[in-house]
Design a protein around this motif. Structure first.
Motif, PDB file in Angstrom:
ATOM      1  N   LEU A 180      15.887  11.428   6.365  1.00  0.00           N
ATOM      2  CA  LEU A 180      14.590  11.975   6.775  1.00  0.00           C
ATOM      3  C   LEU A 180      14.757  13.008   7.883  1.00  0.00           C
ATOM      4  N   GLY A 181      16.001  13.253   8.257  1.00  0.00           N
ATOM      5  CA  GLY A 181      16.256  14.296   9.238  1.00  0.00           C
ATOM      6  C   GLY A 181      16.314  13.822  10.688  1.00  0.00           C
ATOM      7  N   HIS A 182      16.249  12.519  10.900  1.00  0.00           N
ATOM      8  CA  HIS A 182      16.291  12.021  12.282  1.00  0.00           C
ATOM      9  C   HIS A 182      17.713  12.056  12.827  1.00  0.00           C
ATOM     10  N   ARG A 183      17.838  12.450  14.069  1.00  0.00           N
ATOM     11  CA  ARG A 183      19.141  12.457  14.729  1.00  0.00           C
ATOM     12  C   ARG A 183      19.099  11.686  16.044  1.00  0.00           C
ATOM     13  N   ARG A 184      17.931  11.674  16.654  1.00  0.00           N
ATOM     14  CA  ARG A 184      17.771  10.939  17.922  1.00  0.00           C
ATOM     15  C   ARG A 184      17.139   9.584  17.577  1.00  0.00           C
ATOM     16  N   ILE A 185      17.991   8.635  17.263  1.00  0.00           N
ATOM     17  CA  ILE A 185      17.526   7.336  16.771  1.00  0.00           C
ATOM     18  C   ILE A 185      17.703   6.276  17.851  1.00  0.00           C
ATOM     19  N   ALA A 186      16.597   5.756  18.342  1.00  0.00           N
ATOM     20  CA  ALA A 186      16.680   4.726  19.393  1.00  0.00           C
ATOM     21  C   ALA A 186      16.865   3.350  18.775  1.00  0.00           C
ATOM     22  N   LEU A 187      17.412   2.451  19.573  1.00  0.00           N
ATOM     23  CA  LEU A 187      17.569   1.065  19.110  1.00  0.00           C
ATOM     24  C   LEU A 187      16.918   0.114  20.103  1.00  0.00           C
ATOM     25  N   ILE A 188      16.005  -0.711  19.600  1.00  0.00           N
ATOM     26  CA  ILE A 188      15.549  -1.830  20.437  1.00  0.00           C
ATOM     27  C   ILE A 188      16.364  -3.025  19.984  1.00  0.00           C
ATOM     28  N   ALA A 189      17.364  -3.340  20.751  1.00  0.00           N
ATOM     29  CA  ALA A 189      18.317  -4.371  20.352  1.00  0.00           C
ATOM     30  C   ALA A 189      17.759  -5.762  20.619  1.00  0.00           C
ATOM     31  N   ALA A 190      18.127  -6.689  19.763  1.00  0.00           N
ATOM     32  CA  ALA A 190      17.744  -8.078  19.968  1.00  0.00           C
ATOM     33  C   ALA A 190      18.691  -8.721  20.968  1.00  0.00           C
ATOM     34  N   PRO A 191      18.339  -9.881  21.465  1.00  0.00           N
ATOM     35  CA  PRO A 191      19.215 -10.551  22.427  1.00  0.00           C
ATOM     36  C   PRO A 191      20.657 -10.609  21.919  1.00  0.00           C
ATOM     37  N   GLN A 192      21.590 -10.281  22.782  1.00  0.00           N
ATOM     38  CA  GLN A 192      22.991 -10.184  22.373  1.00  0.00           C
ATOM     39  C   GLN A 192      23.693 -11.536  22.283  1.00  0.00           C
ATOM     40  N   ILE A 220      19.226   3.199  23.903  1.00  0.00           N
ATOM     41  CA  ILE A 220      19.343   1.779  23.560  1.00  0.00           C
ATOM     42  C   ILE A 220      18.646   0.928  24.616  1.00  0.00           C
ATOM     43  N   VAL A 221      17.663   0.158  24.187  1.00  0.00           N
ATOM     44  CA  VAL A 221      17.029  -0.795  25.114  1.00  0.00           C
ATOM     45  C   VAL A 221      17.156  -2.197  24.534  1.00  0.00           C
ATOM     46  N   GLN A 222      16.938  -3.115  25.414  1.00  0.00           N
ATOM     47  CA  GLN A 222      17.151  -4.513  25.074  1.00  0.00           C
ATOM     48  C   GLN A 222      15.799  -5.225  24.990  1.00  0.00           C
ATOM     49  N   VAL A 243      13.580  10.263  27.594  1.00  0.00           N
ATOM     50  CA  VAL A 243      14.560  10.946  26.729  1.00  0.00           C
ATOM     51  C   VAL A 243      13.899  11.137  25.375  1.00  0.00           C
ATOM     52  N   PRO A 244      14.185  12.238  24.706  1.00  0.00           N
ATOM     53  CA  PRO A 244      13.542  12.462  23.414  1.00  0.00           C
ATOM     54  C   PRO A 244      14.141  11.573  22.322  1.00  0.00           C
ATOM     55  N   PHE A 245      13.302  11.103  21.413  1.00  0.00           N
ATOM     56  CA  PHE A 245      13.781  10.380  20.227  1.00  0.00           C
ATOM     57  C   PHE A 245      12.715  10.533  19.148  1.00  0.00           C
ATOM     58  N   SER A 246      13.156  10.466  17.915  1.00  0.00           N
ATOM     59  CA  SER A 246      12.198  10.659  16.816  1.00  0.00           C
ATOM     60  C   SER A 246      12.121   9.434  15.919  1.00  0.00           C
ATOM     61  N   ALA A 247      12.976   8.448  16.184  1.00  0.00           N
ATOM     62  CA  ALA A 247      12.949   7.235  15.368  1.00  0.00           C
ATOM     63  C   ALA A 247      13.379   6.043  16.197  1.00  0.00           C
ATOM     64  N   VAL A 248      12.878   4.872  15.828  1.00  0.00           N
ATOM     65  CA  VAL A 248      13.257   3.640  16.520  1.00  0.00           C
ATOM     66  C   VAL A 248      13.649   2.592  15.488  1.00  0.00           C
TER      67      VAL A 248
END
Lengths: 342, 342
Positions: A180-192, A220-222, A243-248
């Motif tokens: 879909l063209g996303h490059r700035r992909i954020a992650l909401i990570a689950a508990p490690q 990356i956020v937790q 910070v810029p991002f276009s997807a999570v």
DNA sequence: GTGAAAGCGCTAACAC
DNA sequence: GTGTTAGCGCTTTCAC
């Protein structure tokens, strides 16, 4: 109708035979020792009197209770009922009963419940809420009680496990977003400290790299739990970093839902401004305000497999450790869209 | 660590005392018979050896299993997990365990499960899926097994029950719709062999009449189950009758969801063309595409009350029949709007 | 082919 | 204050 409990002895006296004859007649494995006629008489009398075997006495005698203990983190999380149903379906078919407890994601509580169930002589455990390092699992191992994890697993190879292929799930997510063209992909990570959280985090790093995207730590956020509230909070933090991002990519659907809420609260719209993707495909998700793109996991089958394997384990204690991997599948709906800047 | 089961006898031998001493020491009700010192010694040894009481043996001896059987129609229907949670919360607190089975809305299956549980010596039943005339409930009564219905109840006054005030719920619904100017209010009725279905149907008739609205039979259709699919079908039938209506009261949220779907499929929009109202306030409903106006019922409390009453019943078998009515509450969201023709 | 008897782990009279 | 003993309902070895 009968108010008192009908026992083997009642039938025996009624028929003028010994309790052992009745016991043998009623058990398919031993009834061939008797004359067909005798067996018939006993069975008729049992039906007529409304006999129901006392499982407690049976269990005490045999040392097996025909019961499996099931520990899940939380009844209210919609991921678990289907798993439970799969478990119960299979167990019932095999004349086993399940007893269920929830751990509220608390190892100590899980251990308490496990001990309680041990007292009830459960023959084995299905654990749906294990942590990567989990002393309640260790307890089962130390006490020689068969156990299997389903979904969340422990790092050590000490019990059977049913898992889903998180790497494959993450790969499907990432590739979908890249297309879909996303490059700035954020992650909401689950508990490690939970295998799914850790594995998906690792897989995220790997997938980005293998597709030539540089990992940006500030994306990356937790999330502190698999909940909507945790999703809101984590998204708040992400937003605050400017910070810029276009997807999570969210830890799961609940987190994704919380994420979308928080985004909108800040005037960021999904999927127009930001694409969001969940995990689990919880029930009714297709009918939500923003129908989430997500990863579907075979929950019913996870439950059934877990039940099947634990019963196998009971029969064959020496069987090699089972490690069953189930494939997840991307489900594209409308929380993901083409990247605007692409 | 210990691989074998630790019994009272192990502790007794370890300490050079009798098993009965150990038994007494470990039971708070009898430990005062012993010297404090002795009690302490026993408790320490029990902890050290990892003793867990064998509930089966206890149950066999005492004739009580400290177990309550819970029958629900369907694990996947989101109404039930909170009720279950309420039940389990309360039961756990009182050192009881629940064992759960689902009946798939099938009386025969329910009876099978009840018999199975009877074999497991459950002390009582909580039945969440009873029909108005239900032989599985009769079985409990005939066999002198304490039982309570929660939600759906039986017509005969033979067991305790926790119900919600369907009349009040319907009144709130009807008055809400009347205030919005609706006069042609359709009803998708739930199965009439289920108390909630029947009561809501009766209440619908009464409420319309008492507000001076003439009942039009052609505005009443029957859903064959509490499901989305049944909602779609019933709505299809309603539509096929070609009678005008501006609002629909659905059997429950699932039915309402199916209703809206079918309406839209036919170019009828909710709430612009038709207002739709559900029942139950299932989880996450506020986040659906069309946030449903609905009736909220106190599910957690229903479960807790049911658990409380069944335990009371166990203690006081002669206590008068309990009939507890819980109040539902209208929750206005956006599936209901002012009537266009008003 | 069927009966007698022991025993699973626990509690509760009943002794002392 | 603590030990002895019987028995809850069942299965199963050992007789016959």
């Amino acid at each position: 109708m009968s108010a008192k409990k009908v026992t083997l002895r009642d039938i025996a006296e009624h028929l003028g035979v010994n309790t052992s004859t009745v016991s043998r007649a009623l058990n398919p494995k031993t009834s061939k020792m008797l004359t067909a006629e005798q067996v018939r008489r006993v069975q008729e009398a049992a039906d007529a009197l409304g006999y129901v075997q006392n499982t407690m006495a049976y269990a005490l005698k045999k040392g097996r209770s025909m019961t499996i203990g099931v520990i899940i983190p939380d009844l209210m999380n919609p991921v678990f009922p289907p798993i439970l149903k799969g478990i119960m379906n299979y167990l019932n078919r095999e004349a086993y009963t399940s007893i269920i407890a929830y751990s509220e994601n608390d190892m100590e509580l899980a251990l308490t419940e496990i001990k309680r169930m041990k007292g009830r002589q459960v023959d084995g455990f299905i654990l749906a809420g294990a942590f990567r390092d989990d002393f309640s699992v260790d307890y089962c191992v130390d006490n020689n009680i068969p156990a299997i994890t389903v979904g969340r697993s422990v790092d050590k190879d000490v019990v059977d496990k049913i898992v889903i292929d998180n790497e494959s799930g993450m790969q499907q997510m990432v590739e979908h977003l890249l297309e879909l063209g996303h490059r700035r992909i954020a992650l909401i990570a689950a508990p490690q400290n939970i295998s799914d959280g850790y594995e998906r985090y690792r897989a995220y790093l790997e997938q980005l790299e293998s597709h030539g995207i540089e990992v940006d730590e500030s994306l990356i956020v937790q999330a502190e739990a698999f909940s909507q509230d945790a999703g809101r909070k984590a998204t708040g933090e992400l937003l605050s970093r400017n910070v810029p991002f276009s997807a999570v990519i969210a830890a799961n659907d609940l987190v994704a839902l919380g994420c979308i809420e928080e985004l909108e609260r800040n005037g960021v719209h999904c999927p127009d401004d930001v694409s969001v993707i969940g995990f689990n495909n919880m029930p009714y998700l297709d009918q939500f305000r923003v129908p989430l793109t997500t990863i579907e996991i075979p929950r019913l089958r996870m439950g059934e497999k877990a039940a099947r394997v634990i019963l196998e384990r009971l029969k064959k204690p020496e069987m090699p450790l089972q490690h069953i991997v189930l494939e997840p599948r991307l489900l594209v709906r409308s929380s993901t869209a083409r990247c605007r800047d692409a």
